[in-house]
Design an enzyme around this catalytic site. Structure first.
Site, PDB file in Angstrom:
ATOM      1  N   GLY A  40       0.838  -1.342  -0.015  1.00 61.05           N
ATOM      2  CA  GLY A  40      -0.211   0.068  -0.071  1.00 61.05           C
ATOM      3  C   GLY A  40       0.892   1.196   0.151  1.00 61.05           C
ATOM      4  O   GLY A  40       0.805   1.948  -0.808  1.00 61.05           O
ATOM      5  N   CYS A  78       0.172  -8.185   9.789  1.00 60.38           N
ATOM      6  CA  CYS A  78       1.745  -8.259  10.128  1.00 60.38           C
ATOM      7  C   CYS A  78       2.099  -8.253  11.633  1.00 60.38           C
ATOM      8  O   CYS A  78       1.187  -8.375  12.437  1.00 60.38           O
ATOM      9  CB  CYS A  78       2.442  -6.932   9.503  1.00 60.38           C
ATOM     10  N   HIS A 137      11.612  -4.066   6.857  1.00 58.79           N
ATOM     11  CA  HIS A 137      12.128  -3.539   7.805  1.00 58.79           C
ATOM     12  C   HIS A 137      13.538  -3.334   7.865  1.00 58.79           C
ATOM     13  O   HIS A 137      14.095  -2.487   8.770  1.00 58.79           O
ATOM     14  CB  HIS A 137      11.728  -4.396   9.274  1.00 58.79           C
TER      15      HIS A 137
HETATM   16  N1  GLN Z   1      -1.264  -0.481   3.902  1.00 58.93           N
HETATM   17  C1  GLN Z   1      -0.424  -0.049   4.958  1.00 58.93           C
HETATM   18  C2  GLN Z   1       0.933   0.414   4.385  1.00 58.93           C
HETATM   19  O1  GLN Z   1       1.314  -0.022   3.155  1.00 58.93           O
HETATM   20  C3  GLN Z   1      -0.289  -1.380   5.854  1.00 58.93           C
HETATM   21  C4  GLN Z   1       0.692  -0.781   7.110  1.00 58.93           C
HETATM   22  C5  GLN Z   1       0.992  -2.057   8.274  1.00 58.93           C
HETATM   23  O2  GLN Z   1       0.713  -3.199   7.891  1.00 58.93           O
HETATM   24  N2  GLN Z   1       0.945  -1.620   9.195  1.00 58.93           N
HETATM   25  O3  GLN Z   1       1.577   1.074   4.961  1.00 58.93           O
HETATM   26 ZN    ZN Z   2       2.297  -4.719   7.571  1.00 59.07          ZN
END
Ligand code: GLN
Ligand code: ZN
EC number: 2.1.1.14
Length: 771
Positions: free
Chosen positions: A449, A660, A711
């Site tokens: 996203g 996540c 990350h």
């Molecule tokens: N759609 C969000 C992004 O891509 C998802 C973020 C997340 O999983 N915390 O930033």
């Molecule tokens: Zn995520």
């Protein structure tokens, strides 16, 4: 030092009970002074002595405020440069050898920050959520080579500093059971909890040192005791605290538990000679404390003021709870249910809230006042604080009758939809219908996203806030960002595109700002981890969506390309988890109201021609109850809220979700029950094991196991991704496998993103060609 050999435990003077306290406080600074100082130090803008001065100043003013407000026992050692679990690892000599043995790290502070954030050559400790909160701690690593040793400098210094200031200081230390239970075994070592007998003597020595330094009380935090993570919690608690209580010279021991109920552990703890037990009577309301005869000789530190949420306490009800304790224990102290680490400092800065809403709230400072009011009522009688009690009652009454708390239309619509059921066609039929419409290749590529939140984007947002640019200019600039992100994805050859989320400051706040029932704060920062703070919105009333929230941005993005653009929404459970939520109705009801707003948004996106919609639920695991017996109920309402949000669209609209930050083990069945058409899931670091688990849970929809770890700044090689995909194909047939990174790209730099996605797309093509 006093002689330890001759004194007997029975000769210890009983410490004077205290009456009013909190279990801990925020530490980032009322205006995030510590964040700025630490980040300034990291970047070289300020030197070490300035950093230490800022920290000492925050501690001093914090202590002084608590004393002035009327607490007669003040928690100290609650300060941290990064994280209190890391502080405890340092105290016990349990930093990993890659940190302690690294010659490039000159001293303790360097080692501390290296363990917290890593360096070019040192991987940091893993980070994970602190119980069911949105605070993240660093996970200590305990291996066969870990030899514990005591380093009490920090706690002794903060104790001494407070005593010199004339503060009735009570050092707070993470207890041995919780420390070990939150640590992870590495290098084939045994479960850390098995090393309890090595750690207890260090705690005992520490207790002696604290007594010598003048501490009358010490607080050992044992929130692990309200969870099911220790199989034999009652026995361990009993053994550990009998042992520690035998320390000949020591302060009075308060074992602080919080975040839930103790169950059978309470009487086990009460059968040890510790002087005080802290009990959470908010999250653990209804614990039969008065029925535990062993508590008769103890000081019960009664957590009746909610340390985690922002609502003003019903003082009348709290007094009732306290009254039931009075007869059955030696003494009662009034306290917050847990540390106020999880709430903002004070309402003082909240000048934007309307008066009634403001009157319903209590942040950190206001909670301290509530504690003092209640303690005064216990000592001097209710009449001594009649005004405060009346004011609280009036505020609560105004909250109950405020029209914003009930939106009958929302309630009626919810009832109607629930009655009709939350179903779409069977998954396989949907998959066929969607493929007919989308015509995607096997192993379609996509992202989660967000694209990098550049300095430029943040400046534009700040400029809008400060009035330097107007709404039209802001929209124009954001559209340029979106156009650039679409162009990039087309160049890279991705199959399902995203708009990149440039307009979102935060994936929850963005929606909260547009929904009825939420209020934003000006300065309501709480620490999320290290120097990262978040400003959770306050969800106080019925949720409704006055108008579409994302349709303009997404349809603009879609207008620029022939490839499908995914509409991006945040799911109801995540919006709930990352807000301060109303406490006057079950969270399930609130989740459903949010879900209805998200459902309306999916329907509008569909009507605008959007064929793929993602509803993110990264916090699904976070809200999982600490007790196994409560999990089923939670998962049932969480899944049902998600389905409410996602079943309003037709079968040819493809619903994605993203999860996540999780060990998915316990929620794997729930993930299958969400019944999203495509689930992208963090798996780059868990080596695809999650796919086997999903299969075992009967999951038969499409899945995108993250093929690389966002990350880290590292660019994954194409060959690595190819082998991940081949691995995944052993568990999932090609017509159900998607290819994506493991999370959003907002924290990464554009160069890294471009290089990584290029390798990802090429890897997908390579594997596809060989099918
Ligand atoms: N759609 C969000 C992004 O891509 C998802 C973020 C997340 O999983 N915390 O930033
Ligand atoms: Zn995520």
């Amino acid at each position: 030092m006093t002689s330890q050999a001759t004194s007997q435990p029975t000769s210890r003077p009983t410490p004077q009970p205290f009456r009013a306290t909190v279990l801990g406080t925020p530490r980032i600074g009322p205006n995030r002074e510590l964040k700025r100082a630490v980040e300034g130090y990291w970047s070289g803008r300020i030197d070490r002595s300035t950093l230490h001065e800022v920290a000492a100043d925050l501690r001093r003013t914090g202590n002084a405020r608590l004393v002035e407000a009327g607490l007669d026992s003040v928690p100290v050692n609650t300060f941290s440069y990064y994280d209190h679990v890391l502080d405890t690892a340092v105290m016990l000599g349990a930093l990993p050898p890659r940190v302690t043995g690294n010659a490039e790290l000159a001293d303790d502070l360097d080692r501390y920050f290296a363990a917290a954030r890593g360096t070019d050559t040192v991987a940091p400790l893993e980070m994970t959520k602190w119980f069911d909160t949105n605070y993240h701690y660093l996970v200590p690593e305990i291996g066969p080579d870990t030899t514990f040793s005591l380093h009490p400098d920090k706690v002794l210094a903060e104790l001494e500093e407070a005593l010199q200031q004339g503060v009735p200081a009570r050092p707070v230390i993470l207890g041995p059971l919780t420390f070990l239970a939150l640590s992870k075994a590495v290098d084939g070592g045994p479960e850390p909890i098995e090393r309890l007998d090595e750690v207890l003597p260090l705690y005992a020595r520490l207790l002696g040192l604290l007594a010598d330094a003048g501490a009358a009380w010490v607080q050992l935090d044992e929130p692990i005791l309200v969870t099911d993570s220790l199989a034999d919690a009652a026995e361990l608690a009993h053994r550990a605290y009998i042992t520690l209580a035998q320390t000949p010279t020591r302060p009075g021991i308060l074992v602080a538990t919080y975040f839930g109920e103790l169950g059978g552990v309470l009487s086990a703890l009460a059968r040890t000679p510790v002087e005080a037990i802290g009990i959470d009577l908010v999250a653990g309301a209804g614990q039969p404390v008065a029925q535990v005869p062993e508590l008769a000789g103890k000081l019960v530190v009664a957590g009746v003021v909610d340390g985690r949420n922002v609502w003003r306490t019903d003082l009348e009800a709290a007094l009732g709870t306290l009254a039931t304790l009075l007869g059955s224990t030696a003494a009662v102290a009034v306290s917050t249910s847990c540390s106020t680490l999880h709430v903002p400092y004070s309402l003082d800065a909240e000048t934007d809230l309307d008066d009634s809403l403001r009157g319903w709230l209590a942040f950190g400072a206001e909670k301290v006042s509530e504690v003092v009011t209640l303690a005064t009522a216990l000592r001097d009688g209710r009449d001594a604080v009649a005004d405060a009690i009346d004011a609280a009652r009036a505020a609560l009454a105004s909250r109950k009758t405020d029209p914003r708390l009930r939106n009958e239309q929302v309630r009626a619509r919810l009832a109607g939809i629930a009655a009709r059921g939350l179903r779409r066609a069977p998954a396989a039929a949907r998959r066929a219908a969607q493929q007919e419409r989308l015509r995607l290749p096997l192993l379609p590529t996509t992202t989660i996203g967000s694209f990098p939140q550049t300095v430029e984007i943040r400046r534009t947002r700040a400029a809008l806030r400060s009035g330097a640019i107007d709404e039209a200019e802001y929209t124009r600039r954001m559209r340029d960002e979106i156009a650039a992100v679409i162009r990039l994805q087309e160049e890279l050859g991705l199959d399902v595109l995203v708009h990149g989320e440039p307009e979102r400051n935060d994936m929850v706040q963005y929606f909260a700002e547009q929904l009825d029932g939420f209020a934003a704060t000006r300065n309501g920062w709480v620490q999320s981890y290290g120097t990262r703070c978040v400003r959770p919105p306050i969800l106080y009333g019925d949720v409704a969506r006055p108008r579409p929230m994302t349709v303009d941005w997404i349809t603009y993005a879609q207008s620029l390309t022939d490839k499908p653009v995914k509409g991006m929404l945040t799911g109801p459970v995540t919006i709930l988890a990352w807000s301060f939520v109303r406490d006057d109705q079950p969270p399930a009801d609130t989740a459903n109201q949010i879900a209805l707003a998200i459902r309306d948004e999916t329907v509008d996106l569909q009507a605008a021609g959007i064929a793929v919609i993602q509803v993110d639920e990264p916090a699904l695991r976070e809200l999982l109850p600490l007790r196994a017996k409560d999990r089923h109920l939670y998962l049932a309402w969480a899944v049902s809220a998600f389905r409410l949000a996602t079943t309003g669209v037709g079968d040819t609209t493809q619903i994605h979700t993203h999860l996540c930050y999780s060990e998915f083990g316990e929620i794997i069945g729930a993930i299958a029950d969400l019944d999203a058409d495509v689930t992208s899931i963090e798996a780059a670091r868990s080596h695809m094991e999650v796919l086997d688990d999903l299969n075992a849970a009967g999951f038969a929809n499409s899945v995108g196991p993250g093929v690389y770890d966002i990350h880290s700044p590292r660019v994954p090689a194409r060959a690595e991704i190819v082998s991940s995909l081949r691995e995944a194909l052993k568990a999932v047939p090609p017509e159900r496998l998607w290819v994506n990174p493991d999370c959003g790209l907002k924290t990464r730099r554009t160069e890294e993103v471009v290089a990584s996605l290029r390798n990802m797309v090429e890897a997908a093509e390579e594997v596809r060609a060989a099918l």
